[in-house]
Write an enzyme that holds these catalytic residues in place. Sequence first.
Site, PDB file in Angstrom:
ATOM      1  N   LYS A 149       0.851  -1.188   0.000  1.00  0.00           N
ATOM      2  CA  LYS A 149       0.000   0.000   0.000  1.00  0.00           C
ATOM      3  C   LYS A 149       0.889   1.241   0.000  1.00  0.00           C
ATOM      4  CE  LYS A 149      -4.375   0.906   2.390  1.00  0.00           C
ATOM      5  NZ  LYS A 149      -5.042   0.750   3.688  1.00  0.00           N
TER       6      LYS A 149
HETATM    7  O1  G3P Z   1      -9.484   1.810   4.585  1.00  0.00           O
HETATM    8  C1  G3P Z   1      -9.082   3.048   5.069  1.00  0.00           C
HETATM    9  C2  G3P Z   1      -9.581   3.221   6.433  1.00  0.00           C
HETATM   10  O2  G3P Z   1      -8.818   2.484   7.322  1.00  0.00           O
HETATM   11  C3  G3P Z   1      -9.705   4.622   6.845  1.00  0.00           C
HETATM   12  O3  G3P Z   1     -10.883   4.673   7.528  1.00  0.00           O
HETATM   13  O4  G3P Z   1     -12.514   5.543   9.087  1.00  0.00           O
HETATM   14  O5  G3P Z   1     -10.067   6.093   9.358  1.00  0.00           O
HETATM   15  O6  G3P Z   1     -11.398   7.110   7.521  1.00  0.00           O
HETATM   16  P1  G3P Z   1     -11.232   5.943   8.421  1.00  0.00           P
END
Ligand code: G3P
Length: 217
Positions: free
Chosen positions: A83
């Site tokens: 990634k």
């Molecule tokens: O897949 C990306 C994720 O981990 C980010 O999620 O909720 O931190 O925006 P969030």
Amino acid sequence: MKFFVDTAEIDAIAELNDLGMVDGVTTNPSLIKKSGRDIIEVTKEICALVDGPVSAEVTATDADEMIAEGRKLVEIAQNIAVKVPLTWDGLKACKALSDDGHMVNVTLCFSANQALLAAKAGATFISPFIGRLDDINIDGMDLIADIRTIYDNYGFDTQILAASIRTVNHVTQSALLGADVMTAPPGVIKSMVNHPLTDKGLDTFLADIKAAGIKIL
Ligand code: G3P
């Protein structure tokens, strides 16, 4: 639609994997921090548990270092997707690692143009962050729709991986718009089973089973 689980918690991955709900796993530095585990150790355990792609994120910001980190990460297991962030250096790393034959997930995508660049750099997955766009009052789903149209217009085979999924509605909308994959925390995936009419209907059936003394075993 493929389901990836967005966590580095082994028990949560195992529970969903036993039900056939896990086509892959995504991690990021925040999820590794939350797990309290060493990145290499925990990623190795996840890769042993799950057959599909397991995204492990680089820590560097410079292309050469990202490439070196990516080459170390892919040694963990065959199902690693490296990634990289959607920066110019991240695109350079994406191109080099995908030319080497490795899966690359380009993350932190917030625009259709970024997604176009990632596809041209050979990304296996593009990760548009839905929830974080919603957070700033921009409809994250419009981005999924735009990327779907652009990739279909030109036949790019980069898979759209709807990320930063916060709600069950994000899952439905991503599926309706044709995202190839969605990655969500285990809690969101488990919440997809909930419906008040299911609970209400089951209560009625249970009352009738009791009243009629219905027995099968
Ligand atoms: O897949 C990306 C994720 O981990 C980010 O999620 O909720 O931190 O925006 P969030």
